[in-house]
Design a protein around this motif. Structure first.
Motif, PDB file in Angstrom:
ATOM      1  N   SER A 282       0.812  -1.102   0.116  1.00 31.13           N
ATOM      2  CA  SER A 282       0.067  -0.039   0.045  1.00 31.13           C
ATOM      3  C   SER A 282       0.988   1.306   0.037  1.00 31.13           C
ATOM      4  O   SER A 282       1.945   1.422   0.687  1.00 31.13           O
TER       5      SER A 282
ATOM      6  N   VAL B 156      -0.277   4.100   1.353  1.00 30.11           N
ATOM      7  CA  VAL B 156      -0.672   4.547   2.446  1.00 30.11           C
ATOM      8  C   VAL B 156      -0.407   3.728   3.758  1.00 30.11           C
ATOM      9  O   VAL B 156      -0.928   2.904   3.874  1.00 30.11           O
ATOM     10  N   ASP B 157       0.845   4.313   4.162  1.00 25.91           N
ATOM     11  CA  ASP B 157       1.248   3.829   5.561  1.00 25.91           C
ATOM     12  C   ASP B 157       0.383   4.295   6.635  1.00 25.91           C
ATOM     13  O   ASP B 157      -0.733   5.376   6.428  1.00 25.91           O
ATOM     14  N   ALA B 158       0.878   4.040   7.855  1.00 25.02           N
ATOM     15  CA  ALA B 158       0.081   4.562   8.891  1.00 25.02           C
ATOM     16  C   ALA B 158       0.292   6.013   9.226  1.00 25.02           C
ATOM     17  O   ALA B 158      -0.689   6.741   9.513  1.00 25.02           O
TER      18      ALA B 158
ATOM     19  N   LYS C 216       0.684   8.175   6.846  1.00 27.04           N
ATOM     20  CA  LYS C 216       0.058   8.980   5.729  1.00 27.04           C
ATOM     21  C   LYS C 216      -1.773   8.811   6.032  1.00 27.04           C
ATOM     22  O   LYS C 216      -2.407   9.816   6.021  1.00 27.04           O
ATOM     23  N   LEU C 217      -2.033   7.746   6.556  1.00 26.77           N
ATOM     24  CA  LEU C 217      -3.413   7.396   7.146  1.00 26.77           C
ATOM     25  C   LEU C 217      -3.912   8.368   8.257  1.00 26.77           C
ATOM     26  O   LEU C 217      -4.965   9.003   8.029  1.00 26.77           O
TER      27      LEU C 217
ATOM     28  N   ILE D  14      -4.649  11.835   6.491  1.00 30.30           N
ATOM     29  CA  ILE D  14      -5.681  11.659   5.957  1.00 30.30           C
ATOM     30  C   ILE D  14      -6.764  11.908   6.767  1.00 30.30           C
ATOM     31  O   ILE D  14      -7.946  12.885   6.689  1.00 30.30           O
ATOM     32  N   LYS D  15      -6.884  11.261   7.988  1.00 29.03           N
ATOM     33  CA  LYS D  15      -7.867  11.234   8.944  1.00 29.03           C
ATOM     34  C   LYS D  15      -8.123  12.592   9.560  1.00 29.03           C
ATOM     35  O   LYS D  15      -8.995  13.199   9.637  1.00 29.03           O
TER      36      LYS D  15
ATOM     37  N   THR E  54      -1.517  14.586   0.100  1.00 28.92           N
ATOM     38  CA  THR E  54      -0.925  13.538   0.539  1.00 28.92           C
ATOM     39  C   THR E  54      -0.057  12.763  -0.705  1.00 28.92           C
ATOM     40  O   THR E  54       0.384  11.634  -0.248  1.00 28.92           O
TER      41      THR E  54
ATOM     42  N   VAL F 208      -8.929   3.931   0.427  1.00 29.93           N
ATOM     43  CA  VAL F 208      -8.533   4.036   1.853  1.00 29.93           C
ATOM     44  C   VAL F 208      -9.828   4.351   2.777  1.00 29.93           C
ATOM     45  O   VAL F 208     -10.166   3.805   3.716  1.00 29.93           O
TER      46      VAL F 208
ATOM     47  N   LEU G  69     -12.327   2.427   6.163  1.00 30.57           N
ATOM     48  CA  LEU G  69     -12.498   3.399   7.586  1.00 30.57           C
ATOM     49  C   LEU G  69     -13.956   2.877   8.203  1.00 30.57           C
ATOM     50  O   LEU G  69     -14.853   2.876   7.629  1.00 30.57           O
TER      51      LEU G  69
END
Length: 186
Positions: free
Chosen positions: A144, A146-148, A150-151, A154-155, A172, A182, A186
């Motif tokens: 992915s 999107v690692d932790a 980057k997540l 995003i949040k 991002t 992604v 969620l």
């Protein structure tokens, strides 16, 4: 009945002389179709396609060896099926199989059984390998983007409500499709 021959080499470096010499010994060949430098795995081989288009009931296709018409047993059987659907037969010089007679048809039936066994075995091994990898916590596919970290970003940007999803994707450095994928998890 018209006899046609088919010759194929996988790379430009390979020489088709052995195939052509063997075919030259067969009486009555009207035309030799040749795909040189073309892999047997390709769905479209121009001369092979032209040969199949020209076949009529009663015609015969002569090949030096079965592997010239396909790379796997399944490919060969599909090619033979296309020939027989046209009402034509196949004669392989090396394997000495001629589909016009009952023995040739029987050999094809046996080949079909082994091809199905080969396919089923591959599927079974693939599933077992994927199951074993999942049991060890591994997931197939690309890693992915999107690692932790980057997540979390995003949040945070979503929660602020100040940015559109297109802006968040741009900020991002991911595509909008990836962002939506992604967000769906969620």
């Amino acid at each position: 009945m018209t006899k046609f021959a088919y010759v194929r080499t996988s790379t430009r470096d390979q020489n088709a002389d052995l195939q052509r010499d063997a075919i030259a010994k067969v009486d009555g060949i009207k035309r030799v179709y040749a795909d040189e430098g073309i892999s047997g795995t390709l769905a479209s081989r121009p001369q092979w396609d032209a040969l199949l288009d020209r076949l009529e009931p009663g015609d015969e296709v002569v090949v030096w060896k079965f592997d010239r018409i396909g790379r796997s047993t399944m490919n060969v059987l599909e090619a033979v099926q296309r020939i027989t659907e046209k009402g034509a037969t196949l004669h392989s010089l090396t394997e000495k199989i001629d589909t016009s007679g009952p023995m040739g048809q029987a050999m094809l039936t046996i080949m079909a059984a082994f091809a199905q066994l080969e396919r089923d075995t591959i599927v079974e091994r693939t599933r077992a390998g994927l199951d074993a990898a999942r049991a060890k916590g591994r997931v197939g596919g690309r890693p992915s983007v999107v690692d932790a970290k980057k997540l979390a970003t995003i949040k945070k940007l979503l929660a602020s409500g100040d940015h559109s999803r297109a802006d968040i994707a741009r900020m991002t450095h991911i595509s909008q499709a990836t962002l939506y994928r992604v967000l769906s998890t969620l």
